[in-house]
Design a protein around this motif. Structure first.
Motif, short mmCIF file in Angstrom:
data_model
loop_
_atom_site.label_atom_id
_atom_site.label_comp_id
_atom_site.label_asym_id
_atom_site.label_seq_id
_atom_site.Cartn_x
_atom_site.Cartn_y
_atom_site.Cartn_z
N ILE A 31 0.84 -1.21 0.00
CA ILE A 31 0.00 0.00 0.00
C ILE A 31 0.88 1.26 0.00
O ILE A 31 0.85 2.06 0.95
N PRO A 32 1.66 1.47 -1.06
CA PRO A 32 2.58 2.62 -1.07
C PRO A 32 1.88 3.97 -0.99
O PRO A 32 2.40 4.90 -0.36
N GLU A 33 0.71 4.11 -1.61
CA GLU A 33 0.02 5.39 -1.61
C GLU A 33 -0.59 5.69 -0.24
O GLU A 33 -0.48 6.80 0.28
N GLN A 34 -1.24 4.69 0.34
CA GLN A 34 -1.93 4.89 1.62
C GLN A 34 -0.96 5.10 2.79
O GLN A 34 -1.31 5.73 3.78
N ALA A 35 0.25 4.57 2.66
CA ALA A 35 1.20 4.62 3.79
C ALA A 35 2.28 5.68 3.60
O ALA A 35 3.30 5.66 4.29
N LYS A 36 2.05 6.64 2.70
CA LYS A 36 3.05 7.66 2.41
C LYS A 36 3.46 8.45 3.65
O LYS A 36 4.58 8.96 3.73
N PHE A 37 2.54 8.56 4.61
CA PHE A 37 2.80 9.39 5.79
C PHE A 37 3.99 8.90 6.61
O PHE A 37 4.61 9.69 7.34
N ILE A 38 4.35 7.60 6.51
CA ILE A 38 5.45 7.10 7.35
C ILE A 38 6.82 7.58 6.88
O ILE A 38 7.81 7.41 7.58
N VAL A 39 6.87 8.21 5.69
CA VAL A 39 8.13 8.78 5.21
C VAL A 39 8.66 9.81 6.20
O VAL A 39 9.87 9.98 6.37
N ILE A 40 7.73 10.50 6.89
CA ILE A 40 8.13 11.54 7.84
C ILE A 40 8.98 10.97 8.97
O ILE A 40 9.86 11.66 9.51
N PHE A 41 8.75 9.71 9.34
CA PHE A 41 9.54 9.10 10.41
C PHE A 41 11.01 9.03 10.01
O PHE A 41 11.91 9.30 10.82
N LEU A 44 12.49 12.60 10.06
CA LEU A 44 12.73 13.07 11.44
C LEU A 44 13.94 12.38 12.05
O LEU A 44 14.75 13.02 12.74
N PHE A 45 14.08 11.10 11.80
CA PHE A 45 15.19 10.34 12.36
C PHE A 45 16.53 10.85 11.82
O PHE A 45 17.45 11.14 12.58
N VAL A 46 16.63 10.99 10.49
CA VAL A 46 17.86 11.48 9.88
C VAL A 46 18.14 12.92 10.32
O VAL A 46 19.28 13.29 10.63
N GLY A 47 17.08 13.74 10.38
CA GLY A 47 17.25 15.13 10.80
C GLY A 47 17.77 15.24 12.22
O GLY A 47 18.64 16.07 12.52
N ALA A 48 17.26 14.38 13.11
CA ALA A 48 17.71 14.42 14.51
C ALA A 48 19.18 14.00 14.61
O ALA A 48 19.96 14.61 15.36
N LEU A 49 19.58 12.96 13.87
CA LEU A 49 20.97 12.52 13.90
C LEU A 49 21.90 13.61 13.35
O LEU A 49 22.96 13.89 13.92
N PRO A 188 14.03 2.05 14.87
CA PRO A 188 13.07 1.20 14.15
C PRO A 188 12.06 2.00 13.33
O PRO A 188 11.77 1.65 12.18
N LEU A 189 11.52 3.09 13.91
CA LEU A 189 10.57 3.93 13.17
C LEU A 189 11.27 4.64 12.02
O LEU A 189 10.75 4.73 10.91
N GLY A 190 12.48 5.16 12.30
CA GLY A 190 13.22 5.87 11.27
C GLY A 190 13.57 4.97 10.10
O GLY A 190 13.42 5.35 8.94
#
Length: 413
Positions: A31-41, A44-49, A188-190
């Protein structure tokens, strides 16, 4: 829910990361279209590092140097020599592998908006200018060469500071290290977001089409960590090196593979060195330094991709010229740490050694960006685990010369 959270927290970080990885792959394929929102994780992970790593390096090195006691000998010369040899030999491994298994590439565009250096002189010039970069600008741009230089200068200047001042710096170092541990706890989320984005955007087919290149790159890096590095360590300690090698891979390499940041992996390496009983005055400087200049994986990447471009264009190259490439790869790898895109942007410089036009070289960089999902993770794992490995090897070599008993199995069990 509370029981599930407890079960989750009781799992090792590696297991949790694998679960996140599998979930990301499954969602990207179903479900690539429906789950697009998880890209933000992933973002955020890379940005924090990226946000925490520069200031962490500054305080760690500054605190370590300011705390150093006069007359206390460290192993920094030997460690730096091991870093240089490891990076040089890794470039050589990439050259040998590329001659033994010549590859051709399907060149692609896709490296726009990046400007590679035009020659070795420019790389060295940038390296020197980065040393004296404005400290605030260095932190903002994650210029680790500049951060290291200012950390060293401030560390020496603070040697005669009040004990309370030094304690405050160490407290900041400890606090920043703890923040990194917290950020890595969300790996794991990132990772789920990052792998979802990579597969949903490029598809598994994009990686499969460059499978041979990936296999050669990863094989070279595996050779470095399982054959070359153990030989170097054995020469230092004259004992079976593999218990130490596997401990560094397990405790440092796996985490670095998923975080893809040598700087963010510094607290992990520091903890590993502490558990091995190493001298804190040494590893508190060598580990942050290694995250910036010890780039064995980058040397492999530059050598392999450059010679793949050479073979693709049908350029005849003699072996002595290729050996020069291994030296050039080592120098470029050490200078790549503060550049966005890391080792990939140094490929055009290496290609210029064989007269390859810049527009063709940038297409090779585009290929590098495609395989970077796997290549960059392996490269970071090699770089970061080797920081701890060579620091430990130099320390154990010192113990051997002093007549101390070295029981590696006990130390690294």
């Amino acid at each position: 829910m509370k029981k599930l959270m407890n079960m989750w927290n009781q799992m090792s970080l590696v297991v949790r990361i694998i679960i996140g990885l599998l979930i990301g792959i499954t969602l990207a394929l179903t479900i690539p279209e429906q789950a697009k929102f998880i890209v933000i994780f992933g973002s955020l992970f890379v940005g924090a590092l990226k946000a925490i790593a520069p200031i962490l390096v500054l305080f760690l090195v500054m605190g370590a140097i300011s705390q150093h006691k006069a007359g206390h000998k460290t192993n920094m010369k030997n460690i730096v020599a091991l870093y240089a040899l490891g990076t040089l030999f890794s470039g050589f491994v990439g050259v040998i592998a590329s001659f033994a298994f010549p590859l051709t590439l399907t060149l692609v565009s896709g490296a726009q908006n990046v400007t590679p250096p035009s020659g070795v002189v420019e790389v060295l010039r940038s390296l020197l200018l980065n040393l004296v970069d404005n400290p605030v600008k260095a932190l903002f741009n994650a210029n680790y060469i500049g951060i290291l230089s200012w950390a060293c200068v401030l560390g020496f200047a603070l040697k005669n500071a009040a004990t309370s001042t030094k304690s405050m710096i160490l407290n900041f170092s400890d606090a920043l290290s703890q923040v990194v541990v917290w950020v890595i706890g969300f790996a794991p989320l990132g990772i789920m977001g990052l792998v979802f984005d990579a597969i949903a955007t490029n598809g598994l087919g994009a990686l499969a089409s460059y499978g041979k290149l990936l296999i050669l790159l990863v094989s070279c890096m595996v050779f470095v960590v399982l054959i070359m590095n153990p030989i170097i360590v054995y020469i230092c300690i004259r004992q079976n090196p593999y218990p130490l090698v596997f401990r560094c891979l397990k405790d440092s390499g796996i985490t670095a593979f998923f975080t893809r940041s040598s700087a963010a992996n510094i607290p992990v390496n520091m903890k590993l060195c502490e558990s091995l009983g190493l001298d804190k005055d040494t590893y508190s400087v060598s580990i942050p330094l290694g995250s910036t200049v010890n780039m064995a994986g980058a040397a492999v990447t530059i050598s392999v991709l450059t010679l793949a471009a050479v073979h693709t264009l049908g350029i005849n190259v003699d072996f002595p010229t290729a050996l020069i490439l291994s030296v050039l790869s080592a120098v470029c790898a050490a200078g790549a740490s503060g550049v966005s895109g890391g080792s990939l942007l140094l490929i055009p410089l290496a290609c210029s050694l064989f007269g390859i036009p810049n527009d063709i070289a940038m297409q090779v960089v585009g290929v590098g960006f495609i395989v970077a999902v796997v290549q960059d993770s392996c490269e970071t794992a090699v770089n970061s685990s080797t920081d701890a490995l060579f620091t430990a090897a130099a320390e154990f070599a010192k113990w051997r010369k002093e007549g101390k008993e070295i029981i590696i199995n006990k130390k690294v069990a």
